[in-house]
Design a protein around this motif. Sequence first.
Motif, PDB file in Angstrom:
ATOM      1  N   GLY A 179       0.837  -1.191   0.000  1.00 43.14           N
ATOM      2  CA  GLY A 179       0.000   0.000   0.000  1.00 43.14           C
ATOM      3  C   GLY A 179       0.871   1.239   0.000  1.00 43.14           C
ATOM      4  O   GLY A 179       1.821   1.331   0.791  1.00 43.14           O
ATOM      5  N   LEU A 180       0.570   2.176  -0.881  1.00 41.75           N
ATOM      6  CA  LEU A 180       1.293   3.441  -0.942  1.00 41.75           C
ATOM      7  C   LEU A 180       0.326   4.588  -0.676  1.00 41.75           C
ATOM      8  O   LEU A 180      -0.808   4.582  -1.148  1.00 41.75           O
ATOM      9  CB  LEU A 180       1.935   3.643  -2.320  1.00 41.75           C
ATOM     10  N   VAL A 181       0.784   5.574   0.084  1.00 44.88           N
ATOM     11  CA  VAL A 181       0.023   6.809   0.247  1.00 44.88           C
ATOM     12  C   VAL A 181       0.957   7.985   0.000  1.00 44.88           C
ATOM     13  O   VAL A 181       2.059   8.045   0.558  1.00 44.88           O
ATOM     14  CB  VAL A 181      -0.642   6.942   1.634  1.00 44.88           C
ATOM     15  N   SER A 219       0.606   1.506   5.279  1.00 42.09           N
ATOM     16  CA  SER A 219       0.974   1.994   3.943  1.00 42.09           C
ATOM     17  C   SER A 219       2.288   2.765   3.979  1.00 42.09           C
ATOM     18  O   SER A 219       2.582   3.461   4.952  1.00 42.09           O
ATOM     19  CB  SER A 219      -0.129   2.900   3.392  1.00 42.09           C
ATOM     20  N   GLU A 220       3.043   2.640   2.920  1.00 46.87           N
ATOM     21  CA  GLU A 220       4.310   3.357   2.822  1.00 46.87           C
ATOM     22  C   GLU A 220       4.086   4.748   2.234  1.00 46.87           C
ATOM     23  O   GLU A 220       3.299   4.925   1.312  1.00 46.87           O
ATOM     24  CB  GLU A 220       5.293   2.573   1.958  1.00 46.87           C
ATOM     25  N   THR A 221       4.787   5.735   2.776  1.00 44.75           N
ATOM     26  CA  THR A 221       4.626   7.111   2.328  1.00 44.75           C
ATOM     27  C   THR A 221       5.469   7.391   1.092  1.00 44.75           C
ATOM     28  O   THR A 221       6.646   7.022   1.035  1.00 44.75           O
ATOM     29  CB  THR A 221       5.039   8.092   3.439  1.00 44.75           C
ATOM     30  N   VAL A 222       4.841   8.025   0.104  1.00 46.90           N
ATOM     31  CA  VAL A 222       5.559   8.450  -1.093  1.00 46.90           C
ATOM     32  C   VAL A 222       5.714   9.958  -1.025  1.00 46.90           C
ATOM     33  O   VAL A 222       4.728  10.708  -1.124  1.00 46.90           O
ATOM     34  CB  VAL A 222       4.802   8.076  -2.386  1.00 46.90           C
ATOM     35  N   VAL A 261      -1.179  14.983  -5.614  1.00 44.18           N
ATOM     36  CA  VAL A 261      -1.344  13.559  -5.319  1.00 44.18           C
ATOM     37  C   VAL A 261      -1.104  12.720  -6.570  1.00 44.18           C
ATOM     38  O   VAL A 261      -0.321  11.762  -6.546  1.00 44.18           O
ATOM     39  CB  VAL A 261      -2.752  13.281  -4.745  1.00 44.18           C
ATOM     40  N   ILE A 262      -1.760  13.071  -7.666  1.00 46.37           N
ATOM     41  CA  ILE A 262      -1.650  12.227  -8.862  1.00 46.37           C
ATOM     42  C   ILE A 262      -0.254  12.312  -9.461  1.00 46.37           C
ATOM     43  O   ILE A 262       0.287  11.306  -9.949  1.00 46.37           O
ATOM     44  CB  ILE A 262      -2.741  12.588  -9.908  1.00 46.37           C
ATOM     45  N   GLU A 263       0.369  13.469  -9.415  1.00 45.71           N
ATOM     46  CA  GLU A 263       1.730  13.587  -9.937  1.00 45.71           C
ATOM     47  C   GLU A 263       2.718  12.793  -9.082  1.00 45.71           C
ATOM     48  O   GLU A 263       3.662  12.190  -9.604  1.00 45.71           O
ATOM     49  CB  GLU A 263       2.153  15.057 -10.009  1.00 45.71           C
ATOM     50  N   THR A 264       2.483  12.781  -7.784  1.00 47.67           N
ATOM     51  CA  THR A 264       3.343  11.996  -6.891  1.00 47.67           C
ATOM     52  C   THR A 264       3.242  10.509  -7.217  1.00 47.67           C
ATOM     53  O   THR A 264       4.259   9.800  -7.299  1.00 47.67           O
ATOM     54  CB  THR A 264       2.950  12.231  -5.418  1.00 47.67           C
ATOM     55  N   TYR A 265       2.012  10.033  -7.430  1.00 48.23           N
ATOM     56  CA  TYR A 265       1.836   8.626  -7.763  1.00 48.23           C
ATOM     57  C   TYR A 265       2.389   8.305  -9.148  1.00 48.23           C
ATOM     58  O   TYR A 265       3.023   7.252  -9.336  1.00 48.23           O
ATOM     59  CB  TYR A 265       0.355   8.242  -7.675  1.00 48.23           C
ATOM     60  N   LEU A 266       2.163   9.158 -10.115  1.00 45.37           N
ATOM     61  CA  LEU A 266       2.704   8.906 -11.455  1.00 45.37           C
ATOM     62  C   LEU A 266       4.222   8.779 -11.409  1.00 45.37           C
ATOM     63  O   LEU A 266       4.802   7.894 -12.054  1.00 45.37           O
ATOM     64  CB  LEU A 266       2.295  10.029 -12.413  1.00 45.37           C
ATOM     65  N   GLU A 267       4.862   9.641 -10.652  1.00 53.24           N
ATOM     66  CA  GLU A 267       6.328   9.611 -10.564  1.00 53.24           C
ATOM     67  C   GLU A 267       6.835   8.291  -9.994  1.00 53.24           C
ATOM     68  O   GLU A 267       7.759   7.676 -10.543  1.00 53.24           O
ATOM     69  CB  GLU A 267       6.810  10.782  -9.704  1.00 53.24           C
ATOM     70  N   VAL A 268       6.214   7.835  -8.883  1.00 50.84           N
ATOM     71  CA  VAL A 268       6.707   6.606  -8.264  1.00 50.84           C
ATOM     72  C   VAL A 268       6.353   5.385  -9.104  1.00 50.84           C
ATOM     73  O   VAL A 268       7.131   4.418  -9.178  1.00 50.84           O
ATOM     74  CB  VAL A 268       6.183   6.462  -6.815  1.00 50.84           C
ATOM     75  N   ILE A 269       5.205   5.410  -9.783  1.00 51.82           N
ATOM     76  CA  ILE A 269       4.826   4.264 -10.617  1.00 51.82           C
ATOM     77  C   ILE A 269       5.776   4.124 -11.806  1.00 51.82           C
ATOM     78  O   ILE A 269       6.184   3.011 -12.154  1.00 51.82           O
ATOM     79  CB  ILE A 269       3.362   4.399 -11.080  1.00 51.82           C
ATOM     80  N   VAL A 270       6.114   5.243 -12.431  1.00 48.68           N
ATOM     81  CA  VAL A 270       7.084   5.203 -13.530  1.00 48.68           C
ATOM     82  C   VAL A 270       8.397   4.600 -13.036  1.00 48.68           C
ATOM     83  O   VAL A 270       9.010   3.761 -13.715  1.00 48.68           O
ATOM     84  CB  VAL A 270       7.309   6.612 -14.105  1.00 48.68           C
TER      85      VAL A 270
END
Length: 231
Positions: free
Chosen positions: A59-61, A130-133, A165-174
Amino acid sequence: MTPQEVARIAGLGLPVLCTDTCSVLDIMRDPTRDAARAHERVAAQALLAAMTTGPQLVGLVADQVRREFAENVPKVEQEAIQALTKLRERIIRANEIDKVFGGTGVVDLSHLDDHVQRAHAVADHWMAASETVRPSPAIADRAFARLMAPHTPGRRGQSMKDCVVIETYLEVIVALRAAGLTSPIVFASSNTADYANEQRGILNADLQAEFSPINVQYAPNLSAAKHLLGV
């Protein structure tokens, strides 16, 4: 996340769930709402178990999600308390009126006395598991550009928090995909007003065009997330 953290998560080879603030808060919201569904709470418990036993799920937050959760918990908790208090008052009144006409049965809602505390504990456990991004320095500029374009979830005149939020997730997913992770990745947000077609829960086309190349799926609730993650 640092390259070392990304490499560690990618090395686990597990499904990954990126959660928006609203989806975690949903766990502890007023259970009397028309939109409240038991199966979504069941899914939340199953996903939490998958994060904490095994584990079977990461889980990521986003750091922004963690901040928003802390800010909104008191309001969401109070709304749930007030709604359940109102429900109990109505049931007591109905019991009294029914007794006037010879009724002998009594509806007992005492089991709900600590419902809010129990639901709050599950939401807190979710955040702890959950792990913090944390965002890189480039995220603020990307979020502002998304807001001004505007691209989902950005809308002119709004705060750019959702865009962060969405940019943070996009960055880590890439980064996770580049590190070799091939497992399912799901972004869950019940904020369909900003992310999706509200009637069908289908992600807006502009964000879908960003999700598809990195194989990310969207879930409008935690039940859908559980299904997409295969856990």
